[in-house]
Design an enzyme around this catalytic site. Structure first.
Site, PDB file in Angstrom:
ATOM      1  N   GLY A 118       4.412   1.013   8.308  1.00 49.66           N
ATOM      2  CA  GLY A 118       3.964   1.230   9.859  1.00 49.66           C
ATOM      3  C   GLY A 118       5.155   0.278  10.393  1.00 49.66           C
ATOM      4  O   GLY A 118       5.838  -0.568   9.776  1.00 49.66           O
ATOM      5  N   MET A 119       5.318   0.581  11.837  1.00 47.80           N
ATOM      6  CA  MET A 119       6.267  -0.037  12.549  1.00 47.80           C
ATOM      7  C   MET A 119       5.740  -1.392  13.203  1.00 47.80           C
ATOM      8  O   MET A 119       6.194  -2.362  13.636  1.00 47.80           O
ATOM      9  CB  MET A 119       6.761   0.838  13.736  1.00 47.80           C
ATOM     10  CG  MET A 119       7.451   1.961  13.072  1.00 47.80           C
ATOM     11  SD  MET A 119       8.388   2.953  14.399  1.00 47.80           S
ATOM     12  CE  MET A 119       6.943   4.099  14.772  1.00 47.80           C
ATOM     13  N   ASP A 178     -13.869   1.005  10.645  1.00 43.97           N
ATOM     14  CA  ASP A 178     -14.230  -0.278  10.761  1.00 43.97           C
ATOM     15  C   ASP A 178     -13.416  -1.259  10.266  1.00 43.97           C
ATOM     16  O   ASP A 178     -12.763  -0.944   9.117  1.00 43.97           O
ATOM     17  CB  ASP A 178     -15.791  -0.502  10.753  1.00 43.97           C
ATOM     18  CG  ASP A 178     -16.384  -1.781  11.529  1.00 43.97           C
ATOM     19  OD1 ASP A 178     -15.547  -2.285  12.390  1.00 43.97           O
ATOM     20  OD2 ASP A 178     -17.495  -2.288  10.940  1.00 43.97           O
ATOM     21  N   ALA A 223       0.808  -1.356   0.080  1.00 44.04           N
ATOM     22  CA  ALA A 223      -0.012  -0.035  -0.109  1.00 44.04           C
ATOM     23  C   ALA A 223       0.821   1.351   0.076  1.00 44.04           C
ATOM     24  O   ALA A 223       1.910   1.200   0.849  1.00 44.04           O
ATOM     25  CB  ALA A 223      -0.940  -0.021   1.099  1.00 44.04           C
ATOM     26  N   PRO A 224       0.397   2.314  -0.803  1.00 44.00           N
ATOM     27  CA  PRO A 224       1.164   3.628  -0.865  1.00 44.00           C
ATOM     28  C   PRO A 224       1.356   4.141   0.600  1.00 44.00           C
ATOM     29  O   PRO A 224       0.396   3.820   1.399  1.00 44.00           O
ATOM     30  CB  PRO A 224       0.490   4.522  -1.600  1.00 44.00           C
ATOM     31  CG  PRO A 224      -0.722   3.751  -2.318  1.00 44.00           C
ATOM     32  CD  PRO A 224      -0.903   2.474  -1.579  1.00 44.00           C
ATOM     33  N   GLY A 225       2.260   4.876   1.083  1.00 46.84           N
ATOM     34  CA  GLY A 225       2.432   5.489   2.261  1.00 46.84           C
ATOM     35  C   GLY A 225       3.675   5.117   3.066  1.00 46.84           C
ATOM     36  O   GLY A 225       4.340   4.163   2.546  1.00 46.84           O
TER      37      GLY A 225
END
Length: 575
Positions: free
Chosen positions: A320-321, A371, A315-317
């Site tokens: 995450g850690m 959600d 996913a673009p972005g």
């Protein structure tokens, strides 16, 4: 296994499903009374309790089957025979699609998601698509022949509230004025055919919602009429007839409605005619049948894989850690997997992350948290997964993968509606120097943090990358590994340094406990851009002050439930 045992197991599954439906209805049917008596905290608890019902009854079913056949029920039972018996029991029910899904849940729990074929489970529903058996029971129809004022008065009367209207005449005037302002040509030309209103009122948090459509020769216009309660007298707060705004009311970022639904497939079919932009699965979920929503999602997803050719990608972005995220570009969903190892700065475990996602599922999301749907052993075609993504998954989450020649099985993940990460959105609008979009995004970001706080949620990691922008330009929080209840936070002001060297040190000169929060440090959130920082400080500078957070804590602790409605303040009628 004898036929009698198959029939007994089928009856046992149905018995617990019927109990689930009965308890679900019992909680739902009390929604009107809770609304009329202004029992706001009880409403939130009831919503949470209703979500828990499914897993509770599912586990009781598993226990019952174990009592009948002992351990290893999957190997001992012939599930194709059980399914045949079960079909005979549920085929005439008006909620048979829910019964099918409950059966699927039982099978998956017992057999650990093995042999998921139509022979053993309901991969495809036996309920005919868009089947309508008793449409007249779903809604009431009204004719404009009696005049607009008379029609509106009758609609309000038919809601059946057991508390008085605050000023019904005023509400009728407000609604009449709204219709004539927003649909004057249709009424002037006498083109309206009828008004159809769903018989059941929708309840959620502090609002009741009348839902229906106005039918013209040229098409239908959906509408929602929110009704609020003040001192046990009800009043019409506004009217919504824009399809996008109606869609927001049924958003995946809000708690599920309490609404009396006897025939779910028919009910959802009618809702889908009002809001075709919402998937069938989303609509089932919005009225509390979140497991059915998940089942419909799976069927739609499988169909989409069959008619698309693009590949799953990272996913673009910013990565995450705690979670790794991938997506299928042609499908509006992201898939989130917990990594095997977290960054050293993260003080969470796999079980804590799971608990926090469960918290979000059961909590009031106030339109600011997405959600999610949780999956076990989701199978994806290997040919549709890019080498780059597979390498990433093998690197960060190998314990969650089973890679075979034709398929990749992911042992545990969550799905969530795909949004544009706020940091990417801001980069784009800043590059285009779109002042209006910048202002709106930063205002939405601050409002999201404040509305979550009002719902007793402290977002924790509030970096832009952890928020998304929906297609309606709303900012929504979607990274839950650091959330906690606001009331559990200890908001502190950073103590003054005793001498300059302390401020220059790598470590803080003051003690920091696990739940300590220093709002002054939030300035780093907007350090990326002078324009962003200026707008944030003007609109939401109070978020940098301990005073705001302590006052919000006191408000939440006192039991006050803040008004957060799915429409803008400017849209509300004058009282």
């Amino acid at each position: 296994m004898s036929k009698k045992v198959s029939e007994r197991i089928a009856r046992e599954v149905l018995k617990h499903f019927v109990t689930y439906r009965m308890l679900f209805k019992l909680i739902t049917d009390m929604a009107q009374q809770r609304f009329e008596q202004e029992q706001w905290l009880e409403i939130q608890q009831a919503a949470s309790d209703r979500i828990d019902l499914y897993e509770q009854q599912l586990q009781k079913t598993i226990d019952s089957i174990a009592c009948i056949v002992g351990a290893n029920a999957c190997e001992k039972l012939l599930w194709n025979e059980i399914k045949v018996s079960y079909i005979g029991l549920v085929c005439q029910r008006n909620d048979s699609e829910l019964a099918e899904t409950f059966y699927n849940s039982v099978y998956c729990k017992v057999c650990k998601h093995r042999q998921l074929t139509d022979e053993n489970i309901f991969v495809h529903s036996l309920v005919a698509e868009h089947e309508v058996l008793s449409r007249h029971a779903i809604y009431r129809s009204y004719s404009v022949e009696q005049g607009l004022v008379g029609l509106i008065g009758e609609v309000l009367d038919d809601c059946g509230f057991d508390v008085p209207w605050e000023n019904k005449k005023r509400d009728v005037v407000n609604l009449t004025r709204y219709i004539l302002q927003h649909m004057p040509l249709e009424f002037d030309a006498g083109r309206m055919v009828s008004v159809d209103v769903i018989r059941s009122v929708f309840y959620r948090n502090k609002g009741a919602y009348i839902v229906g459509r106005i039918s013209f020769v040229g098409g239908d216009i959906p509408f929602v009429i929110p009704v609020l309660n003040h001192n046990k007298r009800v009043y019409v707060d506004t009217a919504i007839s824009n399809q996008d705004q109606v869609s927001i009311i049924f958003s995946f970022t809000r708690a599920y409605f309490m609404v009396n639904v006897d025939a779910p497939s028919e009910f959802v079919s009618f809702l889908h005619s009002l809001i075709p932009s919402k998937s069938v699965g989303e609509l089932y979920t919005s009225i509390g049948f979140y497991k059915q929503g998940k089942e419909e999602f799976v069927r739609d997803f499988i169909d989409h894989l069959g008619c698309s050719k693009d590949s799953f990608v990272i996913a673009p972005g910013i990565k995450g850690m705690v979670m790794t995220v991938f997506t299928l570009p042609s499908y509006p969903v992201v898939f989130k997997i917990i990594k095997d190892k977290f960054s050293s700065s993260k003080r969470v475990t796999r079980s804590i992350v799971h608990e926090r996602y469960q918290l979000v599922k059961r909590h009031d999301r106030v339109g600011r948290m997405a959600d999610t749907q949780e999956f076990t052993n989701l199978i994806l075609p290997r040919a549709r997964i890019t080498d780059e993504l597979l390498e990433e998954l093998r690197k960060v989450a190998p314990s969650s993968l089973v890679v075979e020649e034709e398929a990749v099985t992911i042992k545990h993940l969550w799905t969530e509606r795909r949004m544009t990460p706020l940091n990417i959105y801001l980069e784009k609008v800043l590059a285009n120097d779109d002042s209006s979009a910048i202002f709106h995004a930063i205002n939405e970001y601050g409002k999201a943090i404040k509305q979550l706080a009002a719902a007793n949620i402290f977002a924790g990691d509030m970096l832009f990358k952890n928020f998304g922008v929906t297609r309606h330009a709303r900012v929504v929080f979607y990274d839950y590994d650091e959330i906690m209840y606001l009331t559990e936070c200890n908001f502190r002001k950073i103590p003054a340094a005793m001498y300059p060297e302390q401020e220059m040190a790598a470590e803080p000169w003051y003690s920091v406990a696990p739940n300590d929060v220093f709002p002054e440090e939030f300035t780093i959130l907007t350090a990326c851009n002078v324009k962003v920082r200026k707008i944030f400080n003007e609109l939401h500078g109070d978020l940098l002050d301990v005073k705001f957070w302590k006052e919000m804590q006191e408000q939440v602790s006192s039991g006050e439930v803040v008004d957060i409605f799915p429409y803008r303040q400017i849209q509300r009628f004058t009282r």
